[in-house]
Design a protein around this motif. Structure first.
Motif, PDB file in Angstrom:
ATOM      1  N   ILE A 280      -1.235  -0.545 -18.090  1.00 51.01           N
ATOM      2  CA  ILE A 280      -0.931  -1.364 -17.048  1.00 51.01           C
ATOM      3  C   ILE A 280       0.206  -1.164 -15.290  1.00 51.01           C
ATOM      4  O   ILE A 280       1.003  -0.534 -16.145  1.00 51.01           O
ATOM      5  N   THR A 281      -0.698  -0.277 -14.446  1.00 50.55           N
ATOM      6  CA  THR A 281       0.548   0.370 -14.175  1.00 50.55           C
ATOM      7  C   THR A 281       0.279  -0.482 -12.061  1.00 50.55           C
ATOM      8  O   THR A 281       1.402  -0.788 -11.372  1.00 50.55           O
ATOM      9  N   TYR A 282      -0.190  -2.016 -12.786  1.00 49.57           N
ATOM     10  CA  TYR A 282      -0.203  -3.158 -10.895  1.00 49.57           C
ATOM     11  C   TYR A 282       0.625  -4.146 -11.444  1.00 49.57           C
ATOM     12  O   TYR A 282      -1.303  -4.392 -12.805  1.00 49.57           O
ATOM     13  N   LEU A 283       1.191  -4.944 -12.091  1.00 49.22           N
ATOM     14  CA  LEU A 283       1.244  -6.328 -11.794  1.00 49.22           C
ATOM     15  C   LEU A 283       2.060  -7.108 -11.182  1.00 49.22           C
ATOM     16  O   LEU A 283       2.541  -6.845 -10.098  1.00 49.22           O
ATOM     17  N   LEU A 284       1.432  -8.131 -11.648  1.00 46.12           N
ATOM     18  CA  LEU A 284       0.779  -9.301 -10.206  1.00 46.12           C
ATOM     19  C   LEU A 284       1.869 -10.817 -11.412  1.00 46.12           C
ATOM     20  O   LEU A 284       1.552 -10.812 -11.641  1.00 46.12           O
ATOM     21  N   LEU A 285       3.058 -11.215 -10.252  1.00 45.01           N
ATOM     22  CA  LEU A 285       3.530 -12.801 -10.543  1.00 45.01           C
ATOM     23  C   LEU A 285       3.384 -13.844  -9.684  1.00 45.01           C
ATOM     24  O   LEU A 285       4.365 -13.833  -8.679  1.00 45.01           O
ATOM     25  N   ASP A 286       2.331 -14.473 -10.253  1.00 42.82           N
ATOM     26  CA  ASP A 286       1.771 -15.305  -9.037  1.00 42.82           C
ATOM     27  C   ASP A 286       2.990 -16.509  -9.188  1.00 42.82           C
ATOM     28  O   ASP A 286       2.170 -17.044 -10.372  1.00 42.82           O
ATOM     29  N   GLU A 287       2.953 -17.355  -7.896  1.00 36.73           N
ATOM     30  CA  GLU A 287       3.530 -18.605  -8.056  1.00 36.73           C
ATOM     31  C   GLU A 287       4.680 -18.709  -9.195  1.00 36.73           C
ATOM     32  O   GLU A 287       4.939 -19.154 -10.343  1.00 36.73           O
TER      33      GLU A 287
ATOM     34  N   ASP B  44       7.405   2.316 -15.143  1.00 35.03           N
ATOM     35  CA  ASP B  44       7.499   2.885 -13.450  1.00 35.03           C
ATOM     36  C   ASP B  44       5.786   2.064 -13.038  1.00 35.03           C
ATOM     37  O   ASP B  44       5.300   2.517 -11.714  1.00 35.03           O
ATOM     38  N   ARG B  45       5.200   1.086 -13.513  1.00 37.50           N
ATOM     39  CA  ARG B  45       4.264   0.052 -12.132  1.00 37.50           C
ATOM     40  C   ARG B  45       5.073  -0.209 -11.307  1.00 37.50           C
ATOM     41  O   ARG B  45       6.101   0.397 -10.989  1.00 37.50           O
ATOM     42  N   GLN B  46       3.763  -0.444 -10.285  1.00 36.14           N
ATOM     43  CA  GLN B  46       4.395  -1.687  -9.084  1.00 36.14           C
ATOM     44  C   GLN B  46       4.524  -2.905  -8.852  1.00 36.14           C
ATOM     45  O   GLN B  46       3.223  -3.486  -9.844  1.00 36.14           O
ATOM     46  N   THR B  47       5.318  -3.354  -8.911  1.00 31.48           N
ATOM     47  CA  THR B  47       5.132  -4.978  -8.914  1.00 31.48           C
ATOM     48  C   THR B  47       4.865  -5.819  -8.208  1.00 31.48           C
ATOM     49  O   THR B  47       5.850  -5.716  -6.947  1.00 31.48           O
TER      50      THR B  47
ATOM     51  N   LEU C 148       0.442  -0.598  -0.156  1.00 34.17           N
ATOM     52  CA  LEU C 148      -0.101  -0.359  -0.416  1.00 34.17           C
ATOM     53  C   LEU C 148       1.086   0.847  -0.101  1.00 34.17           C
ATOM     54  O   LEU C 148       0.560   2.453  -0.688  1.00 34.17           O
ATOM     55  N   LYS C 149       2.340   1.146   0.159  1.00 39.09           N
ATOM     56  CA  LYS C 149       3.227   2.334   0.245  1.00 39.09           C
ATOM     57  C   LYS C 149       3.666   2.488  -1.568  1.00 39.09           C
ATOM     58  O   LYS C 149       4.412   3.767  -1.101  1.00 39.09           O
ATOM     59  N   GLY C 150       2.620   1.250  -1.650  1.00 40.91           N
ATOM     60  CA  GLY C 150       3.454   1.766  -3.308  1.00 40.91           C
ATOM     61  C   GLY C 150       4.901   0.759  -3.746  1.00 40.91           C
ATOM     62  O   GLY C 150       5.469   1.068  -4.337  1.00 40.91           O
ATOM     63  N   ILE C 151       5.011  -0.118  -2.835  1.00 41.10           N
ATOM     64  CA  ILE C 151       6.603  -0.567  -2.998  1.00 41.10           C
ATOM     65  C   ILE C 151       6.569  -1.796  -3.562  1.00 41.10           C
ATOM     66  O   ILE C 151       5.957  -2.763  -3.011  1.00 41.10           O
TER      67      ILE C 151
END
Ligand code: ADP
Ligand code: MG
Length: 239
Positions: free
Chosen positions: A174-181, A204-207, A61-64
């Motif tokens: 896309i500004t929020y990226l998830l690499l699941d498992e 500059d996305r968050q990952t 939530l801090k954008g880290i």
């Protein structure tokens, strides 16, 4: 709380050390500002955050950027989904103005993609739209959806990179990226597809990356695609 729950957290940013946010022990500690989120976790009947959630949420939530390592069944899906909903909510660019989805979840298998989509539908709020993309479904059906202004895409890398290659989906908003498992992602050898997909996503996305284990290959992947992350590990880890 950290000691009791075996939570280890480290800042991987070189040179300048940042303060690691305190873990949150109650849902209210973090979601009071987001009533929709608070209500949806309450409705699910959960009494408290799992250890990985308690430490990962305040960091994300801090954008880290975050690497979250915890064994299967510890609630890693909500670790990234809930801050993702908040991220979309806080995005200055409204959906109508975005040229495509704002959040992408990459996951290794169709079964996981379906599972994540159902969690997503269960906890999301407002009129957030999600779509699940994986091999074996009617492609035309998928494309129709993709062009209808979705916010969240949940996909397996192979099928998504196909759509991307054929220009059926735009990934540049896309500004929020998830690499699941992530560890399973490497098992099935799809790193080149991931690389292709990520080459279209803004730097500059968050990952956020989650994994049940922390082998060298996952570490390398994180070094390539995450920027100055913090790592949260439940158990013991030798960095
Ligand atoms: P993982 O990805 O770590 O394997 P999942 O995200 O699939 O785990 O979660 C496993 C189960 O735990 C799901 O049914 C999920 O709804 C549930 N769960 C998630 N968060 C909590 C919580 N805070 N308390 C209790 N159960 C939870
Ligand atoms: Mg999972």
């Amino acid at each position: 709380w950290r000691k009791e729950n075996n939570i280890m957290c480290e800042d991987l940013k070189k040179n300048e050390k940042r303060a690691i946010p305190h873990p949150i022990c109650k849902f209210e500690d973090v979601f009071d500002h987001y009533p929709e989120v608070r209500d949806s976790v309450k409705k699910a009947g959960f009494s408290r955050p799992t250890p990985i959630q308690s430490q990962a949420w305040p960091i994300i939530l801090k954008g880290i950027d975050l690497i979250g390592i915890a064994q299967t069944g510890t609630g890693k899906t909500l670790v990234y989904l809930i801050p993702g909903f908040i991220h979309l909510d806080l995005q200055p660019v409204a959906r109508e103005k975005r040229s495509g989805p704002g959040m992408l979840v990459l996951t290794p298998t169709r079964e996981l993609a379906i599972q994540i989509e159902s969690e997503c539908k269960k906890y999301t709020y407002g009129d957030t739209k999600s779509i699940c993309i994986y091999g074996g479904r009617e492609r035309r059906d998928q494309i129709e959806h993709v062009t209808k202004g979705v916010d969240i895409v949940i996909a397996t890398p192979g099928t998504l990179s196909d759509l991307q290659m054929n220009d059926f989906i735009r990934l540049n908003s896309i500004t929020y990226l998830l690499l699941d498992e992530a560890d399973k992602m490497l098992d099935v050898g799809i790193e080149s597809q991931i690389m292709k997909i990520l080459s279209d996503i803004r730097p500059d996305r968050q990952t956020v990356m989650t994994s049940a284990t922390w082998p060298d290959a996952v570490r390398r992947l994180s070094q390539k695609y995450l920027k100055d992350p913090m790592i949260v590990y439940i158990g013991t880890l030798h960095l």
